[in-house]
Design a protein around this motif. Structure first.
Motif, PDB file in Angstrom:
ATOM      1  N   THR A 130       0.725  -1.205   0.164  1.00  0.00           N
ATOM      2  CA  THR A 130       0.045  -0.047  -0.349  1.00  0.00           C
ATOM      3  C   THR A 130       1.004   1.172   0.421  1.00  0.00           C
ATOM      4  O   THR A 130       1.715   1.332   0.699  1.00  0.00           O
ATOM      5  CB  THR A 130      -1.153  -0.277   0.907  1.00  0.00           C
ATOM      6  N   VAL A 131       0.351   1.867  -0.413  1.00  0.00           N
ATOM      7  CA  VAL A 131       1.271   3.577  -0.867  1.00  0.00           C
ATOM      8  C   VAL A 131       0.276   4.547  -0.619  1.00  0.00           C
ATOM      9  O   VAL A 131      -0.771   4.642  -1.233  1.00  0.00           O
ATOM     10  CB  VAL A 131       1.417   3.745  -2.559  1.00  0.00           C
ATOM     11  N   PHE A 132       1.149   5.478   0.620  1.00  0.00           N
ATOM     12  CA  PHE A 132      -0.243   6.555   0.940  1.00  0.00           C
ATOM     13  C   PHE A 132       0.185   7.818   0.809  1.00  0.00           C
ATOM     14  O   PHE A 132       1.505   7.394   0.544  1.00  0.00           O
ATOM     15  CB  PHE A 132       0.512   6.500   2.606  1.00  0.00           C
ATOM     16  N   ASP A 163       8.521   2.898   5.313  1.00  0.00           N
ATOM     17  CA  ASP A 163       9.875   3.281   4.244  1.00  0.00           C
ATOM     18  C   ASP A 163       8.869   4.647   3.632  1.00  0.00           C
ATOM     19  O   ASP A 163       7.548   4.309   3.537  1.00  0.00           O
ATOM     20  CB  ASP A 163       9.590   2.199   3.215  1.00  0.00           C
ATOM     21  N   SER A 164       9.542   5.457   3.334  1.00  0.00           N
ATOM     22  CA  SER A 164       8.968   6.964   2.862  1.00  0.00           C
ATOM     23  C   SER A 164       9.665   7.018   1.197  1.00  0.00           C
ATOM     24  O   SER A 164      11.220   7.448   0.949  1.00  0.00           O
ATOM     25  CB  SER A 164       8.780   7.746   3.967  1.00  0.00           C
ATOM     26  N   ARG A 300       7.372  11.359 -11.864  1.00  0.00           N
ATOM     27  CA  ARG A 300       7.940  10.260 -12.178  1.00  0.00           C
ATOM     28  C   ARG A 300       9.198   9.662 -11.629  1.00  0.00           C
ATOM     29  O   ARG A 300       9.528   8.218 -11.339  1.00  0.00           O
ATOM     30  CB  ARG A 300       8.667  10.236 -13.758  1.00  0.00           C
ATOM     31  N   ARG A 301       9.583  10.622 -11.040  1.00  0.00           N
ATOM     32  CA  ARG A 301      10.686  10.189 -10.063  1.00  0.00           C
ATOM     33  C   ARG A 301      10.200  10.278  -8.584  1.00  0.00           C
ATOM     34  O   ARG A 301      11.139   8.927  -8.131  1.00  0.00           O
ATOM     35  CB  ARG A 301      12.112  11.399  -9.964  1.00  0.00           C
ATOM     36  N   VAL A 306       9.247   4.619  -5.237  1.00  0.00           N
ATOM     37  CA  VAL A 306       8.732   3.683  -5.067  1.00  0.00           C
ATOM     38  C   VAL A 306       8.593   2.461  -5.411  1.00  0.00           C
ATOM     39  O   VAL A 306       8.504   1.199  -4.942  1.00  0.00           O
ATOM     40  CB  VAL A 306       7.040   4.401  -4.970  1.00  0.00           C
ATOM     41  N   VAL A 307       8.699   2.131  -6.410  1.00  0.00           N
ATOM     42  CA  VAL A 307       8.462   1.096  -7.395  1.00  0.00           C
ATOM     43  C   VAL A 307      10.267   0.062  -6.676  1.00  0.00           C
ATOM     44  O   VAL A 307       9.878  -1.194  -6.604  1.00  0.00           O
ATOM     45  CB  VAL A 307       9.403   0.707  -9.288  1.00  0.00           C
ATOM     46  N   SER A 308      11.446   1.369  -6.712  1.00  0.00           N
ATOM     47  CA  SER A 308      12.275   1.031  -6.460  1.00  0.00           C
ATOM     48  C   SER A 308      12.381   0.266  -4.004  1.00  0.00           C
ATOM     49  O   SER A 308      13.443  -0.990  -4.252  1.00  0.00           O
ATOM     50  CB  SER A 308      13.829   1.860  -6.945  1.00  0.00           C
TER      51      SER A 308
END
Length: 340
Positions: A130-132, A163-164, A300-301, A306-308
């Protein structure tokens, strides 16, 4: 080979229907759509031909649930229709789809309960992560997701132990102050919302700090929401509270647009009488009616970071939390007076 889609009208085509049409077993259909699985070339061709006739698509959701991994990634947000948030959702969705994930966007209300309900729903669907983008999950929910092995990633939110990904709010505020100071400003103001997020608060406090370090007082005006109307109202109160500022830093572009329109409507010339800097660089900032000088965050950065983080977290669930900070860039347009 006849077309049997009519018999399945109103339903998804099943693997059993493909097996029947191709004259093979159900397990052969499964192997035909599993990369690297052992299957005879002739059987593979028959299965794919039958699937094409029926319009069959692999049920990745069912496969994921069997493997206790749905490929869903939740994007929890509020105000999804605001320009920067919409850009961020689009960038994240694209990056996650490239990773073969399925983004699930949940637009929530403003309370901690709304955040908790969204997160529990994603746990029930075995979301991979989950990404907040808005709100911060309660400690009890953080512990629940950890026990279930679901990573949580925050964007521009401060939360210990998670993680943030953050933009460099402090450096952005410094760039804004220096641009305004170099323009000859001496009466500074900051426009923010009444109850700022940690990121908006950091921008405000850093700007005030840099102004004080240079011997200036920055008046802070907080009001309403961090939107266009909030910016207009803050600018109105600024003008009613004393001498007009000659430099205004707005914590986001939407508030800057509202402030710009009110100040111009009050007869002030931008940038001759007052210079304005925003934050985010949403597309409207480049429109000729605003041509707003602002700090650019790159969606995009952010999505790439986030994906990394997600890749690292799934590979090593017990690793220490990661906080990634990325730079912002001052985009100079026409709302800041040319350097003296």
């Amino acid at each position: 080979m006849s077309d049997t889609r009519d018999s399945n009208q109103g339903r998804f085509v099943s693997a059993e229907a493909v097996a029947k049409l191709a004259g093979v077993s159900r397990s052969a259909v499964s192997r035909a759509f599993t990369p690297g699985a052992s299957i005879a070339p002739a059987t593979l061709a028959r299965v794919h031909a039958a699937a094409a006739v029926l319009g069959y698509q692999v049920n990745d959701l069912a496969r994921g649930l069997l493997a206790n991994r749905s490929r869903l990634v939740g994007l929890v947000t509020s105000d999804a229709d605001t320009p920067f948030r919409a850009q961020m959702i689009a960038a994240l969705s694209h990056a996650l789809i490239e990773r073969s994930n399925v983004p699930a966007i949940i637009n929530i209300g403003p309370t901690a309960g709304d955040v908790a309900n969204a997160s529990r729903q994603l746990l029930r669907y075995r979301a991979e992560a989950t990404v907040f983008l808005s709100g911060s999950p309660p400690a009890s929910l953080v512990e629940l997701t950890r026990r279930n092995g679901q990573p949580l990633i925050l964007i521009n939110r401060a939360e210990t132990g998670l993680d943030s990904v953050h933009c460099d709010d402090r450096d952005g505020a410094q760039q804004a102050f220096e641009a305004l100071r170099m323009a000859g400003a001496s009466r500074f103001a900051v426009i923010n919302r009444a109850t700022p997020s940690s990121s908006l608060s950091a921008r405000e406090h850093a700007f005030v700090e840099f102004a004080a370090a240079s011997g200036f007082e920055a008046k802070v005006m907080r009001t309403g929401r961090a939107d266009y109307n909030g910016g207009k109202e803050a600018a109105r109160r600024l003008l009613a509270s004393g001498p007009a500022p000659d430099a205004v830093f707005c914590v986001n572009d939407l508030m800057a647009f509202g402030a710009l329109d009110h100040l111009r409507g009050a007869g002030l010339r931008v940038p001759d009488d007052v210079s304005i800097v925003g934050f985010d660089d949403v597309p409207v900032a480049a429109w000729s009616s605003y041509s707003l000088t602002t700090l650019r965050q790159d969606p995009r950065r952010i999505a790439s970071e986030v994906v990394s983080i997600l890749d690292r977290r799934l590979a090593n669930p017990d690793s220490p939390p990661t906080s990634v900070y990325f730079p912002v860039k001052l985009v100079v347009r026409k709302t800041v007076r040319a350097r003296l």
